[in-house]
Every structure is written in C-alpha cells, then in structure tokens.
Design an enzyme around this catalytic site. Structure first.
Site, PDB file in Angstrom:
ATOM      1  N   ASP A  95       0.845  -1.207   0.000  1.00 12.65           N
ATOM      2  CA  ASP A  95       0.000   0.000   0.000  1.00 12.65           C
ATOM      3  C   ASP A  95       0.881   1.259   0.000  1.00 12.65           C
ATOM      4  O   ASP A  95       2.067   1.211  -0.402  1.00 12.65           O
ATOM      5  CB  ASP A  95      -0.976  -0.046   1.192  1.00 12.65           C
ATOM      6  N   LYS A 172      -3.833  -0.722  -6.833  1.00 14.12           N
ATOM      7  CA  LYS A 172      -4.865  -0.015  -6.053  1.00 14.12           C
ATOM      8  C   LYS A 172      -4.647   1.469  -6.303  1.00 14.12           C
ATOM      9  O   LYS A 172      -3.542   1.979  -6.088  1.00 14.12           O
ATOM     10  CB  LYS A 172      -4.696  -0.355  -4.564  1.00 14.12           C
ATOM     11  N   ASP A 174      -5.784   5.283  -5.634  1.00 12.14           N
ATOM     12  CA  ASP A 174      -6.497   6.113  -4.660  1.00 12.14           C
ATOM     13  C   ASP A 174      -6.903   7.465  -5.251  1.00 12.14           C
ATOM     14  O   ASP A 174      -6.651   7.749  -6.425  1.00 12.14           O
ATOM     15  CB  ASP A 174      -5.602   6.277  -3.420  1.00 12.14           C
ATOM     16  N   GLU A 207     -11.758   5.030  -4.927  1.00 12.39           N
ATOM     17  CA  GLU A 207     -12.305   6.400  -5.001  1.00 12.39           C
ATOM     18  C   GLU A 207     -13.360   6.449  -3.929  1.00 12.39           C
ATOM     19  O   GLU A 207     -14.496   6.067  -4.145  1.00 12.39           O
ATOM     20  CB  GLU A 207     -12.907   6.559  -6.405  1.00 12.39           C
ATOM     21  N   GLY A 217     -23.642  11.086  -4.740  1.00 13.12           N
ATOM     22  CA  GLY A 217     -24.669  11.331  -5.751  1.00 13.12           C
ATOM     23  C   GLY A 217     -24.553  10.405  -6.944  1.00 13.12           C
ATOM     24  O   GLY A 217     -24.135   9.259  -6.840  1.00 13.12           O
ATOM     25  N   ASP A 218     -24.934  10.971  -8.093  1.00 11.22           N
ATOM     26  CA  ASP A 218     -24.982  10.194  -9.325  1.00 11.22           C
ATOM     27  C   ASP A 218     -23.646   9.595  -9.718  1.00 11.22           C
ATOM     28  O   ASP A 218     -23.583   8.660 -10.485  1.00 11.22           O
ATOM     29  CB  ASP A 218     -25.372  11.120 -10.495  1.00 11.22           C
ATOM     30  N   MET A 219     -22.572  10.222  -9.255  1.00  7.96           N
ATOM     31  CA  MET A 219     -21.254   9.781  -9.713  1.00  7.96           C
ATOM     32  C   MET A 219     -20.591   8.801  -8.741  1.00  7.96           C
ATOM     33  O   MET A 219     -19.383   8.626  -8.752  1.00  7.96           O
ATOM     34  CB  MET A 219     -20.341  10.993  -9.937  1.00  7.96           C
ATOM     35  N   ARG A 233     -14.122   0.893  -4.620  1.00  6.14           N
ATOM     36  CA  ARG A 233     -14.496   1.093  -3.227  1.00  6.14           C
ATOM     37  C   ARG A 233     -15.873   1.737  -3.160  1.00  6.14           C
ATOM     38  O   ARG A 233     -16.176   2.661  -3.922  1.00  6.14           O
ATOM     39  CB  ARG A 233     -13.456   1.963  -2.532  1.00  6.14           C
ATOM     40  N   ASP A 237     -12.876   4.457   4.625  1.00  4.96           N
ATOM     41  CA  ASP A 237     -11.975   3.453   5.205  1.00  4.96           C
ATOM     42  C   ASP A 237     -12.640   2.703   6.359  1.00  4.96           C
ATOM     43  O   ASP A 237     -13.266   3.314   7.221  1.00  4.96           O
ATOM     44  CB  ASP A 237     -10.720   4.137   5.753  1.00  4.96           C
TER      45      ASP A 237
HETATM   46  C1  GAL Z   1      -6.772   5.684   1.912  1.00  3.37           C
HETATM   47  C2  GAL Z   1      -7.217   4.293   1.519  1.00  3.37           C
HETATM   48  C3  GAL Z   1      -6.524   3.324   2.446  1.00  3.37           C
HETATM   49  C4  GAL Z   1      -5.022   3.476   2.294  1.00  3.37           C
HETATM   50  C5  GAL Z   1      -4.609   4.918   2.542  1.00  3.37           C
HETATM   51  C6  GAL Z   1      -3.144   5.136   2.221  1.00  3.37           C
HETATM   52  O1  GAL Z   1      -7.399   6.617   1.108  1.00  3.37           O
HETATM   53  O2  GAL Z   1      -8.610   4.172   1.627  1.00  3.37           O
HETATM   54  O3  GAL Z   1      -6.945   2.004   2.193  1.00  3.37           O
HETATM   55  O4  GAL Z   1      -4.660   3.064   0.989  1.00  3.37           O
HETATM   56  O5  GAL Z   1      -5.369   5.803   1.754  1.00  3.37           O
HETATM   57  O6  GAL Z   1      -2.747   6.441   2.432  1.00  3.37           O
END
Ligand code: GAL
Length: 419
Positions: A95, A172, A174, A207, A217-219, A233, A237
């Site tokens: 991560d 992943k 973000d 996201e 909303g819609d997006m 997502r 978190d």
């Molecule tokens: C968040 C994300 C977490 C982790 C974190 C890292 O936005 O949801 O799962 O990746 O950032 O900074």
C-alpha cells in the site's frame, strides 16, 4: 357510459395508426438493444476479476511505518507456509508509502531506498517465485493520500509502463490530492494506460472519500466503476471496530446489483485478526464480506496469526461462497430490529444465507422464510452450516429458525432435497 351510449373509443383508422406507432416504437427499442448488445461497455478488457480477488495488503496493519520489502517478503512466505495461498490468497499488495518523495530525472517513480532497497522488480520476482502475485498502490492525484510520494496524475502511461516492467499484477488507485478534477477525468486515463502497458494488471479503484459530493450522488463509483476497473471502493476506510465494520457492510449492500464477474463492489480490506474486535465479530465480518462478493484482502500480520484468526480466514466453505462462479452479491432480504437475513443465489441452484444478530448483548431467534430468500414454497431444503462444517440432520420446509448469539451470525448453504 353504460346502457347503449355513444362509443367513445378511437375510430378503427385511428386504432390502426396507434398500432403502427406502437410497433415502430417496439422496433426502435429492439434496434437499440440489438446495436448495444454486441459491444463491451468496459474499457478495461483485461480478463481479470472473474471472481473477487483474494490476497493481503499492508495498510490495515502496518500503515506507512511498517511497510517495507522485508515484511512483504515474509508475508509471501507466510501465505504459502500457512496454506492460505493454496486457499486462493494470491495477491500480496504493497500500500501507500513505498516510493521516494520525488520522481527521478526521467520522471519515473522510484522505490524508497531505505524500505525497499532492492527495488520492486526484485520483490515481484521473489513473490512470483512463490507462485503469488504482487500488487502496488498509487493515486489519481499529484500525491498519494499519505502525502509522502508522488501520485500518478499526468504520468499515467509512464507509471503503468513502470509497474508492468516491474512485474506488478494489481494496482490499487487512490483519490487524494487531485486538484478537484473529477474522478472521470482521472480514472479512465489510468485504465487506458494499463490496457496499453502490456501486462494484465487488476485495477482496484479506491475512489472513496465520502466528503466529495459526487461520492454520494450520481457519480458514485459503483455507477461507473465497471467500465474502468475490476473493483471499486463503495465506502470510506474501515476501522477495526464492530461499529465501523457493520456500517461499512451496510453502505456496500446498497450497491449490490452493480457487482458481477469482472467488476466488484469493494467495502475495503479485512480487519480480521487485527485485535479490535471479538472473534464472533470477526466471524460476522468475514461472513458478510464473503456473501457480499467483496475482495477478500487480508489486513492482519499473517506472519504471527493466532489459530482463531487462521480458522476464520481459512474457512474453505465460506471462501467458496465468495468465489462462486455465479458472482451475485447478497442483499439484506429481511430486517427486524437487530435481526437480519442476508441471502444470495449461488451456482447449481443453491442459496447462501447469513442470519445476523446485530444486538450488542441479547441472543435472538432468527427465522429465514423461503419467501424472503427466494425459494419456492414447499421446497424441502438441506442446510450446510459453514461455520460448524456440518450438514444438518433435518430438512427444512418453508422456513428455518435458529438462536443466534449477540453480535454473531450463522451461515448456511441451502440446496433442494429433490435434486
Ligand atoms: C486511503 C485508503 C486506504 C489506504 C490509505 C493510504 O485513502 O482508503 O486504504 O490506501 O489511503 O494512504
């Protein structure tokens, strides 16, 4: 107008015209369906995610500080030696906080020289040598969420090529520090870049900031995620508490009909084994993630796992519900106070059911009725208890009732006895 009054309906000529117009409308509709059907709506034709991904990620346990190549390598070893890898946990995902704060002179991302001194390529080679796959993390902004490394915005192609060259199998992606550009101005760019990078890379859209108006909303990413990613997502978190876990499951459930093989709702990674919840609560956590067809990404330290954590994560029968080829996410089919029934059809005319008691202190008797879970009335059903690993002796017809302890669940696979 009863009793021989004047006819008020349309004349025969008008009726014929109406029939013609209706036929034209039906034909037009049929044409639209005919034109759209042969085309994929998805830009991301990478063939991945036919079942929810399974693996491990560094964030929930290690965050930034513990993230490094030693942990990643030892985790890969532990996934194999514990048998979790053989059960399907294949992705080992790094991560946030793996890179140097600045790109190199060529604009390339560089692995942090203290924590990943041998670089990502060597790590990928090691992970692959164990029969596993390597995942990495980036961000559709200028910096990642932890703000210690650059994001990929404006560098999508370059970074996708770098990841592919390193042998990365999962990204992943973000959504922090994005200069207020909308997700659809940023996520499709990386999706395209991955398609061009020459290596199939599972694309996990992260996201998830509910403070953005578009998330509510819609997006919402569930509405567009399937076109660009293999999962998206659906929630903020998760934290390692009962309240957070159960609220996260609820938020994810709302989007159930958007999940399907190739594209999954993602209610965030597992907290099982991180110590903040009781064992029965972790059993609920794992059961709900499994029946919801969520990615099963372990978030604890698998190098030092108590047996009770292992027994949850390694429950083959619960994993099989998650990985079922039908790929239908469960819905809550009944709620009565703190008692809930979650159900999902499975392949081979079977049904998965979770009887959930959310009450903090009291046991409850929970009754699942065939009417609620979608079985025909009168069907005699054989029930397999997935946590007791036992097929129950009695057949059930029209309903089944069980006592369920506080903050606990029972999970079953039902199949008709007639088959
Ligand atoms: C968040 C994300 C977490 C982790 C974190 C890292 O936005 O949801 O799962 O990746 O950032 O900074």
């Amino acid at each position: 107008m009863a009793g021989g009054g004047r006819r008020t309906g349309p004349s025969p000529a008008r009726l014929a015209l109406m029939v013609l117009l209706l036929a034209a409308a039906v034909a037009a509709e049929a044409k639209v369906v005919h034109v759209e059907e042969p085309h994929r709506r998805s830009m991301l034709a990478n063939g991945l995610g036919s079942a929810p991904p399974m693996g491990w990620n560094s964030w929930n346990h290690f965050q930034c500080d513990g993230n490094g190549e030693v942990v990643i390598r030892e985790t890969a070893d532990a996934l194999v030696s514990t048998g979790l890898a053989a059960l399907g946990y294949k992705y080992v995902n790094i991560d946030d906080c793996w890179a140097e704060p600045k790109r190199d002179a060529m604009g390339n991302l560089v692995a942090n020289t203290n924590t990943f001194p041998h670089g990502i390529k060597a790590l990928a080679d090691y992970v692959h040598s164990k029969g596993l796959k390597l995942g990495i993390y980036s961000d559709a902004g200028f910096q990642t969420c932890a703000k210690v490394q650059p994001g990929s915005l404006g560098h999508e192609e370059q970074d996708a090529k770098t990841f592919a060259a390193w042998g990365v199998d999962y990204l992943k992606y973000d959504n922090c520090n994005n200069g207020d550009l909308k997700p659809l101005e940023r996520y499709p760019e990386m999706s395209k870049a991955l398609m061009k990078a020459g290596r199939p890379i599972y694309f996990s859209l992260c996201e998830c900031d509910r403070s953005y108006s578009w998330f509510r909303g819609d997006m919402h990413p569930a509405r567009w995620g399937a076109a660009y990613g293999n999962s998206w997502r659906t929630t903020n978190d998760i934290a390692d508490t009962w309240e957070s876990m159960i609220a996260t499951a609820d938020q994810n459930e709302v989007w159930a009909e958007y999940a399907r093989p190739g594209g999954w709702n993602d209610p965030d990674m597992l907290e099982v084994g991180n110590g903040g919840m009781k064992n029965n609560e972790y059993v609920v956590h794992f059961s709900l993630w499994a029946i919801s067809k969520a990615p099963l990404i372990i978030g604890c330290d698998v190098r030092h796992m108590p047996q009770e954590t292992y027994d949850i994560l390694a429950n083959k029968e619960v994993i099989a519900v998650n990985q079922d080829p039908l790929g239908v996410q469960a819905k809550k089919v009944r709620m009565e106070g703190s008692s809930e029934i979650w159900a999902a059809p499975l392949s081979d005319y079977r049904t998965a059911v979770v009887l959930l008691n959310r009450h903090a202190t009291d046991e409850a008797t929970i009754t699942a009725r065939w009417d609620d879970i979608g079985l025909p009335a009168g069907t005699a059903v054989e029930a397999r208890d997935l946590w007791l690993h036992k097929t129950l002796d009695t057949a059930f017809t029209d309903k089944m009732a069980f006592d369920v302890a506080a903050r606990s669940c029972r999970m079953f696979v039902l199949k008709s006895r007639l088959r």
